[in-house]
Each structure stands twice: as C-alpha cells, then as structure tokens.
Design a protein around this motif. Structure first.
Motif, PDB file in Angstrom:
ATOM      1  N   ASP A 196     -27.700 -28.225  39.957  1.00  0.00           N
ATOM      2  CA  ASP A 196     -27.997 -26.938  39.329  1.00  0.00           C
ATOM      3  C   ASP A 196     -27.262 -26.758  38.005  1.00  0.00           C
ATOM      4  O   ASP A 196     -27.379 -25.730  37.367  1.00  0.00           O
ATOM      5  CB  ASP A 196     -27.683 -25.790  40.274  1.00  0.00           C
ATOM      6  N   GLU A 197     -26.478 -27.775  37.587  1.00  0.00           N
ATOM      7  CA  GLU A 197     -25.749 -27.681  36.321  1.00  0.00           C
ATOM      8  C   GLU A 197     -25.622 -29.060  35.683  1.00  0.00           C
ATOM      9  O   GLU A 197     -25.302 -30.035  36.344  1.00  0.00           O
ATOM     10  CB  GLU A 197     -24.359 -27.101  36.538  1.00  0.00           C
ATOM     11  N   ALA A 257     -24.052 -20.797  26.843  1.00  0.00           N
ATOM     12  CA  ALA A 257     -24.709 -21.111  28.109  1.00  0.00           C
ATOM     13  C   ALA A 257     -26.201 -21.224  27.854  1.00  0.00           C
ATOM     14  O   ALA A 257     -26.798 -20.374  27.204  1.00  0.00           O
ATOM     15  CB  ALA A 257     -24.430 -20.030  29.134  1.00  0.00           C
ATOM     16  N   ILE A 308     -32.453 -25.846  34.976  1.00  0.00           N
ATOM     17  CA  ILE A 308     -31.055 -26.227  35.178  1.00  0.00           C
ATOM     18  C   ILE A 308     -30.198 -25.563  34.104  1.00  0.00           C
ATOM     19  O   ILE A 308     -30.656 -25.366  32.977  1.00  0.00           O
ATOM     20  CB  ILE A 308     -30.891 -27.773  35.158  1.00  0.00           C
ATOM     21  N   ALA A 309     -28.983 -25.202  34.467  1.00  0.00           N
ATOM     22  CA  ALA A 309     -28.069 -24.537  33.531  1.00  0.00           C
ATOM     23  C   ALA A 309     -27.134 -25.557  32.903  1.00  0.00           C
ATOM     24  O   ALA A 309     -26.855 -26.600  33.489  1.00  0.00           O
ATOM     25  CB  ALA A 309     -27.248 -23.481  34.272  1.00  0.00           C
ATOM     26  N   ALA A 310     -26.662 -25.241  31.728  1.00  0.00           N
ATOM     27  CA  ALA A 310     -25.667 -26.072  31.042  1.00  0.00           C
ATOM     28  C   ALA A 310     -24.696 -25.133  30.345  1.00  0.00           C
ATOM     29  O   ALA A 310     -25.086 -24.367  29.471  1.00  0.00           O
ATOM     30  CB  ALA A 310     -26.330 -26.995  30.040  1.00  0.00           C
ATOM     31  N   GLU A 311     -23.449 -25.174  30.754  1.00  0.00           N
ATOM     32  CA  GLU A 311     -22.421 -24.345  30.135  1.00  0.00           C
ATOM     33  C   GLU A 311     -21.498 -25.222  29.318  1.00  0.00           C
ATOM     34  O   GLU A 311     -21.117 -26.303  29.757  1.00  0.00           O
ATOM     35  CB  GLU A 311     -21.619 -23.601  31.197  1.00  0.00           C
ATOM     36  N   ARG A 344     -17.002 -31.395  39.413  1.00  0.00           N
ATOM     37  CA  ARG A 344     -17.338 -31.743  38.019  1.00  0.00           C
ATOM     38  C   ARG A 344     -16.835 -33.139  37.667  1.00  0.00           C
ATOM     39  O   ARG A 344     -17.497 -33.882  36.960  1.00  0.00           O
ATOM     40  CB  ARG A 344     -16.736 -30.732  37.057  1.00  0.00           C
TER      41      ARG A 344
END
Length: 160
Positions: A104-105, A63, A80-83, A33
């Motif tokens: 992927d994030e 999320a 795509i994911a975003a947390e 990250r």
C-alpha cells in the motif's frame, strides 16, 4: 549489600528497561520499511495526484497517490501511496520499491531516510547491552572476590 549498591542496581534496571523499550519501538517502526528497501520489488511509481501534508512531527512532506509497475512487468498496483518520494510533482515515472503485489506504499530506494530511526534504535539497544555487560562483569568480580576470600581463609586455617 549496602543501600547504595541496591539503588544503583535499581537505577540500572530502570535504564535497561527504558533503553530496550526505545530500541524495540524504533526497530518495529523501521523494520517494515527497511525490509522493503532491502528486499522489495523494484519498479516505477507514476504519480497521479500530489499534495503537501504535515508529518506526525510537523514536517511538511510531499504525499502522492498513483500507480506502481514492477520492473519485470509481473504486476501493477493501481492505487498506491508514496510519501517523501520526491520534492516536486514528477513528470514521469520515479524509481521506487514496494514490498510486493499487495503493498500500500511505495518507498524510495536506498537507506538514507531510515538513518535517524535506525540510529535511535541502535542507541536504544547499545546502552542496555552496555549496562548488562557492566553489571555482569561487576557480578563476576564480586563472586571472584568472595571465592578468593573463602580460599584465603581455608589456606590460613590449614596452615595453623
């Protein structure tokens, strides 16, 4: 060497091992990250579906799944994911970063969210380094005392 010194050394070795393990684990979790936040591709994340979820430690966070478009338009990631990128459902695009076209994030730009994890990692490395330095200085002092003691007996023998 007395028994007490041996116990102190054993305790120091255990402390160093535990501290390094904590530091390495924290940095291995924060590393990807951190690299994305520092060197990632800037762009806009557009949320399509959001929900509340509990994190591994029980903290509720937002999320979302959506798409990401690079700022220069060179690529688009469709799913795509975003947390923890935002508090409420966004109405428009949100500034974010990804590690590259196969990410992927999406992550929030800036280093604020990594501060606790990096702090744990730094503490995990700072204590073992301090203990290693203290142990090395103690070892050098003992060696100096032994050499000084041997020289003192040599000069006393030569004076006779």
């Amino acid at each position: 060497m007395t028994r007490r010194n041996a116990e102190l050394r054993r305790r120091d070795i255990i402390s160093i091992t535990v501290g390094l393990t904590i530091g390495i684990c924290a940095f291995s979790l924060a590393g990807p990250r951190l690299m994305t936040k520092l060197t990632g591709v800037e762009g806009d994340f557009r949320a399509e579906q959001c929900r509340w979820q509990k994190d591994y430690d029980g903290v509720r966070q937002r999320a979302c799944v959506g798409s990401f478009t690079a700022a220069d338009g060179s690529f688009t990631i469709r799913r795509i994911a975003a947390e923890d990128l935002f508090e409420t459902d966004p109405t428009g695009p949100v500034a974010s970063r990804v590690s590259g076209p196969s990410a992927d994030e999406a992550v929030r730009p800036g280093l604020r969210s990594l501060a606790p994890l990096l702090g744990i990692g730094l503490i995990g490395f700072a204590f073992p380094l301090w203990a290693l330095t203290a142990g090395a200085l103690d070892l050098f002092a003992r060696l100096r005392r032994r050499r000084g003691g041997a020289r003192g007996t040599d000069t006393a023998a030569a004076a006779r």
